[in-house]
Design an enzyme around this catalytic site. Structure first.
Site, PDB file in Angstrom:
ATOM      1  N   GLY A  26     -32.520  14.494 -74.681  1.00 31.03           N
ATOM      2  CA  GLY A  26     -33.233  13.438 -75.410  1.00 31.03           C
ATOM      3  C   GLY A  26     -32.726  12.020 -75.224  1.00 31.03           C
ATOM      4  O   GLY A  26     -32.857  11.193 -76.127  1.00 31.03           O
ATOM      5  N   ASN A  63     -34.056   9.775 -73.194  1.00 33.17           N
ATOM      6  CA  ASN A  63     -35.238   8.902 -73.174  1.00 33.17           C
ATOM      7  C   ASN A  63     -35.776   8.704 -74.586  1.00 33.17           C
ATOM      8  O   ASN A  63     -36.186   7.608 -74.959  1.00 33.17           O
ATOM      9  CB  ASN A  63     -36.319   9.460 -72.248  1.00 33.17           C
ATOM     10  CG  ASN A  63     -36.047   9.103 -70.801  1.00 33.17           C
ATOM     11  OD1 ASN A  63     -36.244   7.961 -70.386  1.00 33.17           O
ATOM     12  ND2 ASN A  63     -35.551  10.077 -70.041  1.00 33.17           N
ATOM     13  N   MET A 112     -40.029  20.577 -71.010  1.00 37.81           N
ATOM     14  CA  MET A 112     -40.037  21.449 -69.835  1.00 37.81           C
ATOM     15  C   MET A 112     -41.125  22.527 -69.878  1.00 37.81           C
ATOM     16  O   MET A 112     -40.896  23.666 -69.491  1.00 37.81           O
ATOM     17  CB  MET A 112     -38.645  22.115 -69.681  1.00 37.81           C
ATOM     18  CG  MET A 112     -37.517  21.110 -69.554  1.00 37.81           C
ATOM     19  SD  MET A 112     -37.750  19.967 -68.173  1.00 37.81           S
ATOM     20  CE  MET A 112     -37.336  21.051 -66.815  1.00 37.81           C
ATOM     21  N   LEU A 135     -48.481  21.607 -69.357  1.00 39.25           N
ATOM     22  CA  LEU A 135     -49.531  21.524 -70.374  1.00 39.25           C
ATOM     23  C   LEU A 135     -50.813  22.148 -69.838  1.00 39.25           C
ATOM     24  O   LEU A 135     -51.207  21.897 -68.706  1.00 39.25           O
ATOM     25  CB  LEU A 135     -49.816  20.065 -70.760  1.00 39.25           C
ATOM     26  CG  LEU A 135     -48.641  19.201 -71.197  1.00 39.25           C
ATOM     27  CD1 LEU A 135     -49.155  17.904 -71.823  1.00 39.25           C
ATOM     28  CD2 LEU A 135     -47.728  19.924 -72.172  1.00 39.25           C
ATOM     29  N   ASN A 183     -45.769  10.774 -69.309  1.00 39.25           N
ATOM     30  CA  ASN A 183     -44.572  11.513 -68.915  1.00 39.25           C
ATOM     31  C   ASN A 183     -43.677  10.575 -68.112  1.00 39.25           C
ATOM     32  O   ASN A 183     -44.152   9.611 -67.520  1.00 39.25           O
ATOM     33  CB  ASN A 183     -44.945  12.709 -68.040  1.00 39.25           C
ATOM     34  CG  ASN A 183     -43.732  13.528 -67.626  1.00 39.25           C
ATOM     35  OD1 ASN A 183     -42.843  13.788 -68.446  1.00 39.25           O
ATOM     36  ND2 ASN A 183     -43.657  13.916 -66.362  1.00 39.25           N
ATOM     37  N   HIS A 230     -40.840  10.635 -64.983  1.00 33.31           N
ATOM     38  CA  HIS A 230     -40.359  11.491 -63.896  1.00 33.31           C
ATOM     39  C   HIS A 230     -39.257  10.739 -63.143  1.00 33.31           C
ATOM     40  O   HIS A 230     -39.418   9.553 -62.842  1.00 33.31           O
ATOM     41  CB  HIS A 230     -41.519  11.828 -62.952  1.00 33.31           C
ATOM     42  CG  HIS A 230     -41.120  12.766 -61.864  1.00 33.31           C
ATOM     43  ND1 HIS A 230     -40.912  14.109 -62.086  1.00 33.31           N
ATOM     44  CD2 HIS A 230     -40.851  12.549 -60.556  1.00 33.31           C
ATOM     45  CE1 HIS A 230     -40.543  14.680 -60.949  1.00 33.31           C
ATOM     46  NE2 HIS A 230     -40.505  13.763 -60.005  1.00 33.31           N
ATOM     47  N   GLU A 235     -52.681  18.270 -63.046  1.00 32.75           N
ATOM     48  CA  GLU A 235     -51.840  18.523 -61.879  1.00 32.75           C
ATOM     49  C   GLU A 235     -50.428  18.007 -62.133  1.00 32.75           C
ATOM     50  O   GLU A 235     -50.255  16.857 -62.574  1.00 32.75           O
ATOM     51  CB  GLU A 235     -52.403  17.800 -60.662  1.00 32.75           C
ATOM     52  CG  GLU A 235     -53.320  18.647 -59.817  1.00 32.75           C
ATOM     53  CD  GLU A 235     -53.780  17.848 -58.609  1.00 32.75           C
ATOM     54  OE1 GLU A 235     -53.133  17.937 -57.563  1.00 32.75           O
ATOM     55  OE2 GLU A 235     -54.768  17.110 -58.758  1.00 32.75           O
ATOM     56  N   LEU A 236     -49.448  18.799 -61.785  1.00 33.18           N
ATOM     57  CA  LEU A 236     -48.048  18.471 -62.090  1.00 33.18           C
ATOM     58  C   LEU A 236     -47.636  17.121 -61.492  1.00 33.18           C
ATOM     59  O   LEU A 236     -47.766  16.906 -60.281  1.00 33.18           O
ATOM     60  CB  LEU A 236     -47.137  19.577 -61.534  1.00 33.18           C
ATOM     61  CG  LEU A 236     -45.639  19.358 -61.745  1.00 33.18           C
ATOM     62  CD1 LEU A 236     -45.283  19.467 -63.209  1.00 33.18           C
ATOM     63  CD2 LEU A 236     -44.837  20.340 -60.915  1.00 33.18           C
ATOM     64  N   GLU A 256     -34.945   4.707 -66.122  1.00 31.73           N
ATOM     65  CA  GLU A 256     -35.886   5.424 -67.002  1.00 31.73           C
ATOM     66  C   GLU A 256     -35.852   4.815 -68.398  1.00 31.73           C
ATOM     67  O   GLU A 256     -36.889   4.585 -69.020  1.00 31.73           O
ATOM     68  CB  GLU A 256     -35.524   6.906 -67.104  1.00 31.73           C
ATOM     69  CG  GLU A 256     -35.781   7.708 -65.850  1.00 31.73           C
ATOM     70  CD  GLU A 256     -35.481   9.188 -66.060  1.00 31.73           C
ATOM     71  OE1 GLU A 256     -35.855   9.724 -67.115  1.00 31.73           O
ATOM     72  OE2 GLU A 256     -34.856   9.791 -65.169  1.00 31.73           O
TER      73      GLU A 256
HETATM   74  C1  GRF Z   1     -35.375  12.817 -67.387  1.00 29.43           C
HETATM   75  O1  GRF Z   1     -34.703  12.670 -66.176  1.00 29.43           O
HETATM   76  C2  GRF Z   1     -36.862  12.727 -67.206  1.00 29.43           C
HETATM   77  O2  GRF Z   1     -37.224  11.868 -66.161  1.00 29.43           O
HETATM   78  C3  GRF Z   1     -37.242  14.145 -66.858  1.00 29.43           C
HETATM   79  O3  GRF Z   1     -36.416  14.929 -67.665  1.00 29.43           O
HETATM   80  C4  GRF Z   1     -35.226  14.222 -67.967  1.00 29.43           C
HETATM   81  C5  GRF Z   1     -35.098  14.190 -69.451  1.00 29.43           C
HETATM   82  O4  GRF Z   1     -33.890  13.615 -69.870  1.00 29.43           O
HETATM   83  N1  GRF Z   1     -38.654  14.358 -67.072  1.00 29.43           N
HETATM   84  P1  GRF Z   1     -33.650  13.275 -71.388  1.00 29.43           P
HETATM   85  O5  GRF Z   1     -33.873  14.559 -72.180  1.00 29.43           O
HETATM   86  O6  GRF Z   1     -34.633  12.209 -71.777  1.00 29.43           O
HETATM   87  O7  GRF Z   1     -32.244  12.821 -71.451  1.00 29.43           O
END
Ligand code: GRF
Length: 198
Positions: A7, A9, A85, A88, A102, A104, A138-139, A169
């Site tokens: 978590g 982000n 993870m 959807l 999302n 990435h 699509e992923l 990020e």
């Molecule tokens: C991040 O690298 C994000 O880009 C990916 O999963 C990771 C999640 O990290 N989708 P966090 O749980 O936000 O630390």
């Protein structure tokens, strides 16, 4: 917000709201894992959280219906995946048209899927980064809202590259959410563009 793990982000978004860089309220944080470390961050921030364990459901659709019901009950207008993870299903995607984001850890469309920073490092790219995009069926393939680049140095490892990607990020996810919530954009084909007012 939907999480499955540490978590960071989510934390960046909590901090951006607290520092008034992002004018938003987190209606609910849903984790599909009861042991997600991110849940502790949620508690510290005083945000409501709900655990919906995917293992308790017979099908992906059933799980997604339960998550959608919780999001609707919480009155959210935008769903943000942050290390969630689970793929959807259409049940979920159709419930929030153009309203699921999302993040990435690579410059899409390069290196979709798991372990993107290692994929980028293995491939030998000189520039990688992070992407915030709308979620479609699509992923890792929906319209791109925001990207930021990270230069790959000769002495980088997959881990050091992942650490620097994570820093960008944390900058672009709150910024992309603010941009989307302001609503001054439209989707043209695959392109998310600013609406210009005359
Ligand atoms: C991040 O690298 C994000 O880009 C990916 O999963 C990771 C999640 O990290 N989708 P966090 O749980 O936000 O630390």
């Amino acid at each position: 917000m939907l999480i499955s793990g540490r978590g960071t982000n989510l934390q960046a978004i909590i901090d951006a709201i607290a520092e008034r860089r992002l004018n938003a309220t987190i209606g609910v944080v849903i984790s599909n894992r009861p042991d997600a470390a991110g849940l502790e961050r949620v508690r510290r921030a005083g945000v409501r959280s709900v655990v919906i364990g995917h293992k308790g459901f017979a099908t992906r659709d059933d799980f997604d219906r339960a998550v959608v019901a919780e999001l609707r009950a919480s009155g959210v207008g935008l769903v943000c995946l942050a290390g969630f993870m689970r793929l959807l299903s259409p049940v979920f995607i159709e419930a929030f048209p153009n309203a699921i984001l999302n993040i990435h850890p690579a410059l899409l469309p390069a290196f979709p899927g798991l372990d993107a920073q290692r994929q980028a490092w293995d491939h030998g790219v000189k520039v990688s980064g992070a992407t915030v995009h709308f979620v479609t069926g699509e992923l890792d393939n929906g319209p791109i809202v925001m990207q930021a680049a990270v230069h790959v140095e000769d002495d980088d490892t997959p881990e050091s590259l992942a650490a620097r990607s994570l820093e960008v990020e944390h900058q672009i996810y709150p910024a992309a959410i603010a941009y989307v919530l302001e609503g001054e954009w439209k989707i043209l084909g695959r392109r998310v563009v600013k609406v210009t007012r005359h």
